[in-house]
Design a protein around this motif. Structure first.
Motif, mmCIF file in Angstrom:
data_model
loop_
_atom_site.group_PDB
_atom_site.id
_atom_site.type_symbol
_atom_site.label_atom_id
_atom_site.label_comp_id
_atom_site.label_asym_id
_atom_site.label_seq_id
_atom_site.Cartn_x
_atom_site.Cartn_y
_atom_site.Cartn_z
ATOM 1 N N ASP A 131 39.067 24.410 64.959
ATOM 2 C CA ASP A 131 38.230 24.298 63.755
ATOM 3 C C ASP A 131 37.636 25.655 63.378
ATOM 4 N N LEU A 132 37.102 26.348 64.365
ATOM 5 C CA LEU A 132 36.468 27.639 64.106
ATOM 6 C C LEU A 132 37.491 28.668 63.622
ATOM 7 N N LEU A 133 38.636 28.729 64.299
ATOM 8 C CA LEU A 133 39.679 29.675 63.905
ATOM 9 C C LEU A 133 40.195 29.367 62.499
ATOM 10 N N GLY A 134 40.407 28.074 62.226
ATOM 11 C CA GLY A 134 40.912 27.689 60.916
ATOM 12 C C GLY A 134 39.938 28.006 59.798
ATOM 13 N N MET A 135 38.673 27.726 59.999
ATOM 14 C CA MET A 135 37.667 27.981 58.967
ATOM 15 C C MET A 135 37.540 29.470 58.686
ATOM 16 N N ILE A 136 37.333 30.263 59.727
ATOM 17 C CA ILE A 136 37.141 31.704 59.540
ATOM 18 C C ILE A 136 38.404 32.348 58.974
ATOM 19 N N GLY A 137 39.538 32.045 59.583
ATOM 20 C CA GLY A 137 40.785 32.651 59.150
ATOM 21 C C GLY A 137 41.196 32.218 57.757
ATOM 22 N N GLY A 138 41.089 30.932 57.466
ATOM 23 C CA GLY A 138 41.494 30.429 56.158
ATOM 24 C C GLY A 138 40.632 30.956 55.033
ATOM 25 N N ILE A 139 39.324 31.028 55.259
ATOM 26 C CA ILE A 139 38.432 31.580 54.228
ATOM 27 C C ILE A 139 38.769 33.043 53.968
ATOM 28 N N SER A 140 39.004 33.806 55.018
ATOM 29 C CA SER A 140 39.347 35.223 54.867
ATOM 30 C C SER A 140 40.653 35.387 54.087
ATOM 31 N N ARG A 141 41.636 34.580 54.419
ATOM 32 C CA ARG A 141 42.912 34.622 53.706
ATOM 33 C C ARG A 141 42.718 34.281 52.228
ATOM 34 N N GLY A 142 41.904 33.272 51.958
ATOM 35 C CA GLY A 142 41.626 32.898 50.577
ATOM 36 C C GLY A 142 40.933 34.011 49.805
ATOM 37 N N VAL A 143 40.020 34.727 50.466
ATOM 38 C CA VAL A 143 39.330 35.846 49.824
ATOM 39 C C VAL A 143 40.323 36.937 49.412
ATOM 40 N N VAL A 144 41.280 37.236 50.280
ATOM 41 C CA VAL A 144 42.276 38.268 49.977
ATOM 42 C C VAL A 144 43.157 37.825 48.810
ATOM 43 N N PHE A 145 43.620 36.581 48.833
ATOM 44 C CA PHE A 145 44.431 36.058 47.735
ATOM 45 C C PHE A 145 43.649 36.119 46.421
ATOM 46 N N GLY A 146 42.391 35.669 46.457
ATOM 47 C CA GLY A 146 41.574 35.672 45.250
ATOM 48 C C GLY A 146 41.343 37.063 44.704
ATOM 49 N N ALA A 147 41.062 38.019 45.598
ATOM 50 C CA ALA A 147 40.836 39.397 45.159
ATOM 51 C C ALA A 147 42.092 39.977 44.514
ATOM 52 N N ALA A 148 43.260 39.693 45.101
ATOM 53 C CA ALA A 148 44.522 40.167 44.515
ATOM 54 C C ALA A 148 44.717 39.572 43.127
ATOM 55 N N GLY A 149 44.336 38.305 42.961
ATOM 56 C CA GLY A 149 44.432 37.676 41.648
ATOM 57 C C GLY A 149 43.538 38.343 40.619
ATOM 58 N N VAL A 150 42.329 38.719 41.034
ATOM 59 C CA VAL A 150 41.403 39.405 40.126
ATOM 60 C C VAL A 150 42.009 40.725 39.632
ATOM 61 N N PHE A 151 42.631 41.483 40.535
ATOM 62 C CA PHE A 151 43.230 42.760 40.141
ATOM 63 C C PHE A 151 44.381 42.549 39.154
ATOM 64 N N ILE A 152 45.138 41.469 39.315
ATOM 65 C CA ILE A 152 46.219 41.196 38.383
ATOM 66 C C ILE A 152 45.656 40.837 37.010
ATOM 67 N N VAL A 153 44.585 40.069 36.974
ATOM 68 C CA VAL A 153 43.935 39.750 35.702
ATOM 69 C C VAL A 153 43.440 41.024 35.023
ATOM 70 N N VAL A 154 42.829 41.905 35.787
ATOM 71 C CA VAL A 154 42.348 43.183 35.234
ATOM 72 C C VAL A 154 43.519 43.995 34.678
ATOM 73 N N ALA A 155 44.656 43.993 35.388
ATOM 74 C CA ALA A 155 45.842 44.709 34.913
ATOM 75 C C ALA A 155 46.293 44.171 33.572
ATOM 76 N N ALA A 156 46.205 42.849 33.384
ATOM 77 C CA ALA A 156 46.596 42.238 32.117
ATOM 78 C C ALA A 156 45.612 42.598 31.011
ATOM 79 N N VAL A 157 44.323 42.523 31.312
ATOM 80 C CA VAL A 157 43.296 42.827 30.306
ATOM 81 C C VAL A 157 43.373 44.286 29.875
ATOM 82 N N LYS A 158 43.548 45.181 30.837
ATOM 83 C CA LYS A 158 43.610 46.619 30.548
ATOM 84 C C LYS A 158 45.013 47.062 30.106
ATOM 85 N N PHE A 159 45.987 46.149 30.209
ATOM 86 C CA PHE A 159 47.389 46.461 29.928
ATOM 87 C C PHE A 159 47.830 47.678 30.735
ATOM 88 N N ASP A 160 47.473 47.656 32.006
ATOM 89 C CA ASP A 160 47.748 48.779 32.906
ATOM 90 C C ASP A 160 48.270 48.242 34.229
#
Length: 288
Positions: free
Chosen positions: A211-240
């Motif tokens: 439970d502990l490994l899954g919670m900590i690891g899964g949340i961290s993985r989700g944070v990385v995925f989400g951050a990568a998504g934000v950068f892609i959105v910024v690339a679209a908005v800035k057309f860069d």
């Protein structure tokens, strides 16, 4: 027997044979090997990111960097071929899930099957990338053919931005990835991953640890995925396209926040934890 009835009977036999293969001990072994391989990659990526946080800027904290790290070890090339076989097992298992449903409640739903198909395609690309790297002439050429996640992300974004309506497609892709990251973090925080595991085979201490490994690891993985998504959105908005970031640059960006390298260390260690959790899945995941 009519031709249509004969075809229907053949179809049922083929489906039964396919399901039998999907439930075979070989497929179970391949699936568990694939989950263990995923764990190894996440541990290496997280470990490299920790080194980056402490000043080592020469390595890449992504799949390419993990492969390079394995290749440096004794029998490194042989280990990488074992990794390829294990990830092929992951791909085949996900395809079996797409065809026959996941071994979880409501696993036959279309959404879950499509998710398995998407994962099979992703791991298919990973396998192809690894094989290209291993069969290239010379290490540098291999690295170029394997490609870093940073350059791959920028190249794909640049090509997509050139399409008609590409800006909106890229923005949508970024929002989807952001949503996946948020959803992943929430599911792991709520311990939804338990439904995928044979928890009855665990002792009380093992359940708490998983439970502990899954919670900590899964949340961290989700944070990385989400951050990568934000950068892609910024690339679209800035057309860069240069605003898009692969796993390596996404991880490095955490060190540029007010929290500094400490945040990168936390996220990186979280990925290592997810790697350890993947080993738990390799042991207790419901595969059949």
């Amino acid at each position: 027997m009519s031709a249509s009835a004969s075809m229907a009977e053949s179809g049922r036999e083929a489906k039964a044979a396919g399901r039998q293969a999907a439930d075979s001990k070989v497929m179970v072994g391949l699936a568990r090997a694939g989950l263990a391989a995923r764990g190894l990659l996440y541990i290496l990526v997280g470990a490299i990111a920790v080194q980056i946080a402490f000043g080592d800027k020469n390595q890449e904290a992504d799949r390419g960097g993990a492969v390079e790290e394995i290749g440096k070890k004794p029998f490194g090339e042989a280990m990488l071929w074992v990794l390829v076989v294990a990830l092929i097992g992951m791909c085949l298992w996900r395809l079996a899930e797409a065809a026959f449903g996941q071994a979880v409640p409501d696993g036959n739903k279309v959404g879950k099957r499509l998710m398995s198909l998407g994962r099979a395609i992703f791991y298919g690309f990973v396998v192809v990338s690894l094989i290209r790297t291993l069969t290239a002439d010379g290490g540098e050429q291999g690295k170029e053919q394997g490609g870093s996640s940073n350059e791959t992300s920028k190249d794909l974004t640049a090509k997509a931005l050139d399409w008609p309506g590409g800006r909106y497609l890229v923005g949508l892709a970024g929002l989807v990835l952001l949503g996946v990251g948020i959803g992943m973090a929430v599911r792991y925080a709520l311990r939804k991953f338990r439904e995928k595991l044979n928890t009855g085979e665990m002792g009380p201490t093992q359940r708490k640890a998983v439970d502990l490994l899954g919670m900590i690891g899964g949340i961290s993985r989700g944070v990385v995925f989400g951050a990568a998504g934000v950068f892609i959105v910024v690339a679209a908005v800035k057309f860069d396209p240069n605003r898009a970031k692969g796993v390596d640059e996404t991880l490095r960006s955490f060190a540029g926040t007010p929290a500094g390298p400490a945040l990168l260390v936390v996220v990186a260690l979280g990925l290592v934890v997810f790697g350890l959790y993947s080993f738990c899945e390799a042991r207790w995941r419901r595969v059949r």
